[in-house]
Structure formats: C-alpha cells, structure tokens
Design an enzyme around this catalytic site. Sequence first.
Site, PDB file in Angstrom:
ATOM      1  N   CYS A 144       1.305 -21.282  27.155  1.00 15.05           N
ATOM      2  CA  CYS A 144      -0.042 -21.117  27.712  1.00 15.05           C
ATOM      3  C   CYS A 144      -0.153 -21.720  29.107  1.00 15.05           C
ATOM      4  O   CYS A 144      -0.595 -21.061  30.044  1.00 15.05           O
ATOM      5  CB  CYS A 144      -1.063 -21.756  26.777  1.00 15.05           C
ATOM      6  SG  CYS A 144      -2.714 -21.784  27.494  1.00 15.05           S
ATOM      7  N   CYS A 148      -1.358 -18.088  29.632  1.00 17.60           N
ATOM      8  CA  CYS A 148      -2.796 -17.987  29.923  1.00 17.60           C
ATOM      9  C   CYS A 148      -3.206 -18.562  31.278  1.00 17.60           C
ATOM     10  O   CYS A 148      -3.975 -17.923  32.009  1.00 17.60           O
ATOM     11  CB  CYS A 148      -3.602 -18.733  28.859  1.00 17.60           C
ATOM     12  SG  CYS A 148      -2.902 -18.704  27.223  1.00 17.60           S
ATOM     13  N   LYS A 161      -1.588 -16.890  34.397  1.00 18.85           N
ATOM     14  CA  LYS A 161      -2.101 -15.506  34.349  1.00 18.85           C
ATOM     15  C   LYS A 161      -3.531 -15.436  34.900  1.00 18.85           C
ATOM     16  O   LYS A 161      -3.852 -14.593  35.720  1.00 18.85           O
ATOM     17  CB  LYS A 161      -2.023 -15.014  32.898  1.00 18.85           C
ATOM     18  CG  LYS A 161      -2.494 -13.610  32.612  1.00 18.85           C
ATOM     19  CD  LYS A 161      -3.963 -13.434  32.373  1.00 18.85           C
ATOM     20  CE  LYS A 161      -4.577 -14.312  31.333  1.00 18.85           C
ATOM     21  NZ  LYS A 161      -4.243 -14.009  29.988  1.00 18.85           N
ATOM     22  N   TYR A 219      -2.288  -6.975  25.175  1.00 19.91           N
ATOM     23  CA  TYR A 219      -2.896  -7.934  26.098  1.00 19.91           C
ATOM     24  C   TYR A 219      -2.101  -8.049  27.408  1.00 19.91           C
ATOM     25  O   TYR A 219      -2.657  -7.919  28.493  1.00 19.91           O
ATOM     26  CB  TYR A 219      -2.869  -9.345  25.493  1.00 19.91           C
ATOM     27  CG  TYR A 219      -3.858  -9.669  24.422  1.00 19.91           C
ATOM     28  CD1 TYR A 219      -5.043 -10.327  24.733  1.00 19.91           C
ATOM     29  CD2 TYR A 219      -3.598  -9.395  23.084  1.00 19.91           C
ATOM     30  CE1 TYR A 219      -5.942 -10.709  23.742  1.00 19.91           C
ATOM     31  CE2 TYR A 219      -4.496  -9.768  22.086  1.00 19.91           C
ATOM     32  CZ  TYR A 219      -5.659 -10.419  22.421  1.00 19.91           C
ATOM     33  OH  TYR A 219      -6.543 -10.793  21.444  1.00 19.91           O
ATOM     34  N   GLU A 262      -3.279  -6.702  31.050  1.00 24.47           N
ATOM     35  CA  GLU A 262      -3.678  -7.721  32.033  1.00 24.47           C
ATOM     36  C   GLU A 262      -2.815  -7.646  33.290  1.00 24.47           C
ATOM     37  O   GLU A 262      -3.321  -7.684  34.421  1.00 24.47           O
ATOM     38  CB  GLU A 262      -3.588  -9.116  31.412  1.00 24.47           C
ATOM     39  CG  GLU A 262      -4.646  -9.335  30.344  1.00 24.47           C
ATOM     40  CD  GLU A 262      -4.599 -10.699  29.676  1.00 24.47           C
ATOM     41  OE1 GLU A 262      -5.595 -11.072  29.042  1.00 24.47           O
ATOM     42  OE2 GLU A 262      -3.569 -11.404  29.783  1.00 24.47           O
ATOM     43  N   HIS A 322     -33.452 -13.660  32.413  1.00 27.98           N
ATOM     44  CA  HIS A 322     -33.562 -12.541  33.346  1.00 27.98           C
ATOM     45  C   HIS A 322     -33.440 -13.011  34.787  1.00 27.98           C
ATOM     46  O   HIS A 322     -33.974 -14.059  35.122  1.00 27.98           O
ATOM     47  CB  HIS A 322     -34.918 -11.863  33.134  1.00 27.98           C
ATOM     48  CG  HIS A 322     -35.100 -10.651  33.962  1.00 27.98           C
ATOM     49  ND1 HIS A 322     -34.429  -9.470  33.712  1.00 27.98           N
ATOM     50  CD2 HIS A 322     -35.863 -10.435  35.066  1.00 27.98           C
ATOM     51  CE1 HIS A 322     -34.779  -8.573  34.616  1.00 27.98           C
ATOM     52  NE2 HIS A 322     -35.639  -9.136  35.459  1.00 27.98           N
ATOM     53  N   GLU A 327     -28.611 -10.402  28.995  1.00 30.80           N
ATOM     54  CA  GLU A 327     -29.937 -10.218  28.385  1.00 30.80           C
ATOM     55  C   GLU A 327     -29.979  -8.940  27.542  1.00 30.80           C
ATOM     56  O   GLU A 327     -30.754  -8.831  26.602  1.00 30.80           O
ATOM     57  CB  GLU A 327     -31.049 -10.222  29.428  1.00 30.80           C
ATOM     58  CG  GLU A 327     -31.069  -9.039  30.357  1.00 30.80           C
ATOM     59  CD  GLU A 327     -32.176  -9.160  31.415  1.00 30.80           C
ATOM     60  OE1 GLU A 327     -33.349  -9.217  31.018  1.00 30.80           O
ATOM     61  OE2 GLU A 327     -31.864  -9.199  32.619  1.00 30.80           O
TER      62      GLU A 327
HETATM   63  P1  NDP Z   1       0.553  -7.314  21.879  1.00 33.99           P
HETATM   64  O1  NDP Z   1       0.835  -7.437  20.448  1.00 33.99           O
HETATM   65  O2  NDP Z   1      -0.827  -7.521  22.385  1.00 33.99           O
HETATM   66  O3  NDP Z   1       1.034  -5.892  22.410  1.00 33.99           O
HETATM   67  C1  NDP Z   1       2.335  -5.436  22.220  1.00 33.99           C
HETATM   68  C2  NDP Z   1       2.381  -4.006  22.712  1.00 33.99           C
HETATM   69  O4  NDP Z   1       3.726  -3.548  22.674  1.00 33.99           O
HETATM   70  C3  NDP Z   1       1.555  -3.091  21.825  1.00 33.99           C
HETATM   71  O5  NDP Z   1       0.909  -2.165  22.670  1.00 33.99           O
HETATM   72  C4  NDP Z   1       2.625  -2.411  20.968  1.00 33.99           C
HETATM   73  O6  NDP Z   1       2.272  -1.123  20.564  1.00 33.99           O
HETATM   74  C5  NDP Z   1       3.772  -2.322  21.956  1.00 33.99           C
HETATM   75  N1  NDP Z   1       5.082  -2.263  21.338  1.00 33.99           N
HETATM   76  C6  NDP Z   1       5.617  -3.133  20.450  1.00 33.99           C
HETATM   77  N2  NDP Z   1       6.875  -2.757  20.158  1.00 33.99           N
HETATM   78  C7  NDP Z   1       7.140  -1.652  20.851  1.00 33.99           C
HETATM   79  C8  NDP Z   1       8.276  -0.790  20.966  1.00 33.99           C
HETATM   80  N3  NDP Z   1       9.379  -1.035  20.281  1.00 33.99           N
HETATM   81  N4  NDP Z   1       8.198   0.277  21.786  1.00 33.99           N
HETATM   82  C9  NDP Z   1       7.075   0.535  22.489  1.00 33.99           C
HETATM   83  N5  NDP Z   1       5.969  -0.246  22.413  1.00 33.99           N
HETATM   84  C10 NDP Z   1       6.007  -1.322  21.613  1.00 33.99           C
HETATM   85  O7  NDP Z   1       1.602  -8.306  22.584  1.00 33.99           O
HETATM   86  P2  NDP Z   1       1.731  -8.847  24.062  1.00 33.99           P
HETATM   87  O8  NDP Z   1       3.183  -8.913  24.324  1.00 33.99           O
HETATM   88  O9  NDP Z   1       0.871  -8.109  25.018  1.00 33.99           O
HETATM   89  O10 NDP Z   1       1.146 -10.314  23.912  1.00 33.99           O
HETATM   90  C11 NDP Z   1       1.663 -11.196  22.913  1.00 33.99           C
HETATM   91  C12 NDP Z   1       0.592 -12.002  22.285  1.00 33.99           C
HETATM   92  O11 NDP Z   1       0.163 -13.001  23.186  1.00 33.99           O
HETATM   93  C13 NDP Z   1      -0.669 -11.212  21.950  1.00 33.99           C
HETATM   94  O12 NDP Z   1      -0.603 -10.661  20.664  1.00 33.99           O
HETATM   95  C14 NDP Z   1      -1.756 -12.237  22.060  1.00 33.99           C
HETATM   96  O13 NDP Z   1      -1.948 -12.833  20.817  1.00 33.99           O
HETATM   97  C15 NDP Z   1      -1.216 -13.245  23.048  1.00 33.99           C
HETATM   98  N6  NDP Z   1      -1.876 -13.083  24.349  1.00 33.99           N
HETATM   99  C16 NDP Z   1      -3.201 -13.332  24.452  1.00 33.99           C
HETATM  100  C17 NDP Z   1      -3.852 -13.190  25.645  1.00 33.99           C
HETATM  101  C18 NDP Z   1      -5.311 -13.458  25.723  1.00 33.99           C
HETATM  102  O14 NDP Z   1      -5.845 -14.105  24.824  1.00 33.99           O
HETATM  103  N7  NDP Z   1      -5.991 -12.968  26.754  1.00 33.99           N
HETATM  104  C19 NDP Z   1      -3.148 -12.773  26.855  1.00 33.99           C
HETATM  105  C20 NDP Z   1      -1.752 -12.502  26.640  1.00 33.99           C
HETATM  106  C21 NDP Z   1      -1.161 -12.661  25.431  1.00 33.99           C
HETATM  107  P3  NDP Z   1       1.293  -0.872  19.299  1.00 33.99           P
HETATM  108  O15 NDP Z   1      -0.070  -1.246  19.762  1.00 33.99           O
HETATM  109  O16 NDP Z   1       1.424   0.588  19.082  1.00 33.99           O
HETATM  110  O17 NDP Z   1       1.813  -1.688  18.184  1.00 33.99           O
END
Ligand code: NDP
Length: 463
Positions: free
Chosen positions: A43, A48, A51, A180, A184, A439, A444
């Site tokens: 983080c 986080c 980022k 995410y 982002e 307001h 709101e």
């Molecule tokens: P996510 O789980 O959010 O997203 C992973 C993405 O990768 C999904 O779109 C998934 O598709 C895709 N994917 C997974 N495997 C494959 C594959 N083999 N081929 C193609 N696409 C694939 O993970 P992130 O890596 O973005 O982030 C990790 C974690 O970190 C998040 O789950 C979150 O908990 C945390 N995080 C939180 C943030 C916040 O609070 N703002 C910011 C950044 C990270 P599908 O949807 O179809 O499964």
Amino acid sequence: MAKYDYDLFVIGGGSGGVRAGRLSASLGKRVGIAEEYRFGGTCVIRGCVPKKLFVYASQFSEHFEDAAGYGWTVPEPRFDWPTLIANKDREIARLEGLYRHGLDKAGADIFDTRAELVDRHTIRLLSQDRTVTAERILLANGGHPNPHASLPGHELCISSNEAFHLAELPKAIAIAGGGYIAVEFANIFHGLGVETTLVYRGKEILNRFDDDLRHRLHEMMEKKGIRILCQSIFERVHRAPDGRLHAKLSDGGTLVVDQVMLALGRVPNTEGLGLEAAGVETGKTGEIVVDEYSRTNVDNIWAIGDVTNRVPLTPVAIHEAMCFVETVFKGNPTSPDFDTIATAVFSQPEIGTVGLTEEVAAKKFDELEIYSASFRPMRHTLAGRDEKMLMKLVVDAKSRKVLGAHILGPDAGETAQLLAIPIKAGLTKDDFDRTMAVHPTMAEELVTMYAPTFRVKDGERVD
Ligand code: NDP
C-alpha cells in the site's frame, strides 16, 4: 528464562503486519518483525499511496483545461516525469520512516530481511543467516502481481510495481486487465499524455461493480481518448528491432507500444515461505487458509492480509490485525467483520461504492426501489466539461433499508466512505429522506431523490 526469543514474530512489514506488531509491542509483548523489501508494504511503497499521488498528477491536465472557463489563462503546461517520481519517492521514504519509527517506539525489534519458517516456532532470518524462535507467529507478507507466466513475452511486460519507477514516461502503453489496477493506471497514463489502450477479456470493465457505473465509466474513458478493447486478450508480446513492443491480440490485431503492463490480479506470497516445514495449510491459489479469527491450522500461527486472499484491501488487513491483537493478546476473541466494505476505484471520474449492487440485490430481494440521479457537477458547467455524475441508491422495497450506494464522479471515494456509515448501520431510505441537504453540493442528491427511478421485481426492471 523465556522459552522463546519472542512472544510474537511478524513476517511482513505492510499495513497489517506493522499494525499488529506495533499494537502487540505497545502491550508489552516481545515482538520481532521482518520485512524483506521496505516497511509500509504494498500500500505505502508501491500501491495505494504512490498510485493516489500519480492520480493527482494526472488530473492536472484536465484542471488546466477547465481553468479557462473560470477566466484563467494558463501557459502551455509541460509535465516532467522525473520530477514526479523524485517527489513521490521522497514522500514514500518519509512514510516508510514513520512506519519504522512507530514500531521502534513501541519496542519491536525490526529486521530488514526476508524471513522463512523453519518449523512452527522457528524463523530463519535470511540476510543475517540465523534463526529466532517465537511463541506465536503472524504471517502478514502480502502478495505480488500475477506475472501471467503463460503469456509468451510476459517477461517484457511491467506490472504496477515497475510502473512506479519507470525511467521515462512511455509514449504509448497497453494495459491488460479490467480490474482496479488496470482501470486506475489507464486513467493515470492517459492523464499524463500517454496514448493508452486497455485490453480486457470480459464484456465490460470492472466486473463485480454496479453495471450502470461500469458502462458510464467505460463511455467516459473512451470519450477522453482511452481506447478500451473488451473481449480480447494478449496472445504474445515481443520486442521489435526498433525497441518497441508488439502485443498481439486474440482478435488478430497488434498494438505497437513502448510498455505493456499486466494488471491481472495478485498472488499470495506463500512460495518458499516454509509453510510445509511448519505444517501450515494453503488453498487453491496458494493462499494461507485461516479460520474466522485468522488462525491457521497450526494453532500458534496466524495469517492476515493479502496472503490469506480474503478481501485484499489495506483497511481490511489493518482491521484483521486489530482483531488479531484483541483475540490473542487482549483475551477478547474478535473475528473480522467483512460485511459492507466501502471501496473506491480511483479512475477518472472516480467510483465510490458500498453495499449491494443492483444486480446482486435483485437476486436476494423480491422487490427493489432504485433511486438514480445523473447530472453535471456545477464545477463542470463553466469549465464546459461534458461529464455527468451518476448516483444510485439500491433500496429493499419491503424494509426500506438502503442496501447499496454507487457513485461515479468527483470525490466519489470520499462520499462512499461517509455513506458506509448509514448503510452499515442499516438505515432506511426514510432516514435519508428526512436528512437535510447541504447546498450546493453534489452529495445533496443522495438525500433529495424522493421518488424511485424504477423498481426491480423478481429480478426484472419495471417502471
Ligand atoms: P482485480 O481482481 O481487480 O482485477 C484483475 C483483472 O484481471 C480482472 O479484470 C480479471 O478479469 C483480469 N484477469 C485475471 N486473470 C486474467 C487472465 N488470465 N487473462 C486475462 N485477464 C485476466 O485485480 P488487480 O490486479 O487490478 O488488483 C489487485 C487487488 O488489489 C484488487 O482486487 C483490489 O483488492 C486491490 N486494489 C485496490 C485498489 C483500491 O482500493 N482502489 C486499487 C488497486 C488494487 P475478470 O474480471 O474477468 O476476472
């Protein structure tokens, strides 16, 4: 003489590990904590916090454009990537210092080394080539980006880890994933002037978020100039003789870019941790299996945070750490509460969400009332920015309880944090209705949507 060197040894100096180590040490426990990279964990060091700093940096391009409508003349803005990286690094170093200081002040022994289990009470400190023993061990050593090793050319790609340290800003980037991190970073790079393409395997980005917000964000990102290719994956990445990367897509096309970033989820850091030697059980994705109190199958070993792959979010790891300390050192067994966790996606515009989406609620409740408002935030009017905010409340028609709130627009994350309180408390739409508006604000609208926009009966939208 004590039987073990420590009452508690924590492996992993991220959000969860540091909180557990610091609180336990401040209770007078003898605590050791080891971190192989930098204190602060994903983080603070490469997640986080940096980022969000990048998000701020990337928003200035629109702020400069918007300023004209308010009478400002802004000279041609120029962006310097090395300045951003240097300033970000300075801030991260400051925060890391605070984490170390907190541990030190509480009396914990800090070890800058990788640590592995030798048995259920013994930890090897690799860089010091020695072992220490502990009555209890807490595994809080996080996760790492999925390297997607089955993709030919994956070694040429970067993950979010490297994105924070690129020597130069790419002219063009292709990002794989629709979660995410992918969303982002697509907005960050685009805002910094990089030609950005997002490649996602599913039908719509941000699986598991409310459908209306997903579609609207998709539209807005495309309108800004981010290319989004859904139902597509990378089949191969290779470097051309001119040094650029060619990413071949499943639909036959090829993207020619300077960087390819993979944001395909994260993997728990359990390989080589000595879990077999200590007898600790892991699950299907390599995660450490724990009970409701974060205890593993070995009764003196606990695990919290991303390494358990429960809800991989910083505040959740911190909450799990506090529950661990309550349970283990305060004689007050407390299991983490995972119900109704608010979350934000720092896309541009931002998503803030808490509770059930319309789609999930429709499967659980016979009848829903959906209150929805779409409007142009006042700030965008003089700026001439054609971007609408979207707010949505999901209400159980029978009990009137607000089940979920979903917001797309400026400061949606901040708003979701505040909405998490009434929704967690189980307040009803009537409580929202009798709350006076502030307001003029965007929020709101949340207390002035008096009539349902539509209803959902037996899973179907009706007027
Ligand atoms: P996510 O789980 O959010 O997203 C992973 C993405 O990768 C999904 O779109 C998934 O598709 C895709 N994917 C997974 N495997 C494959 C594959 N083999 N081929 C193609 N696409 C694939 O993970 P992130 O890596 O973005 O982030 C990790 C974690 O970190 C998040 O789950 C979150 O908990 C945390 N995080 C939180 C943030 C916040 O609070 N703002 C910011 C950044 C990270 P599908 O949807 O179809 O499964």
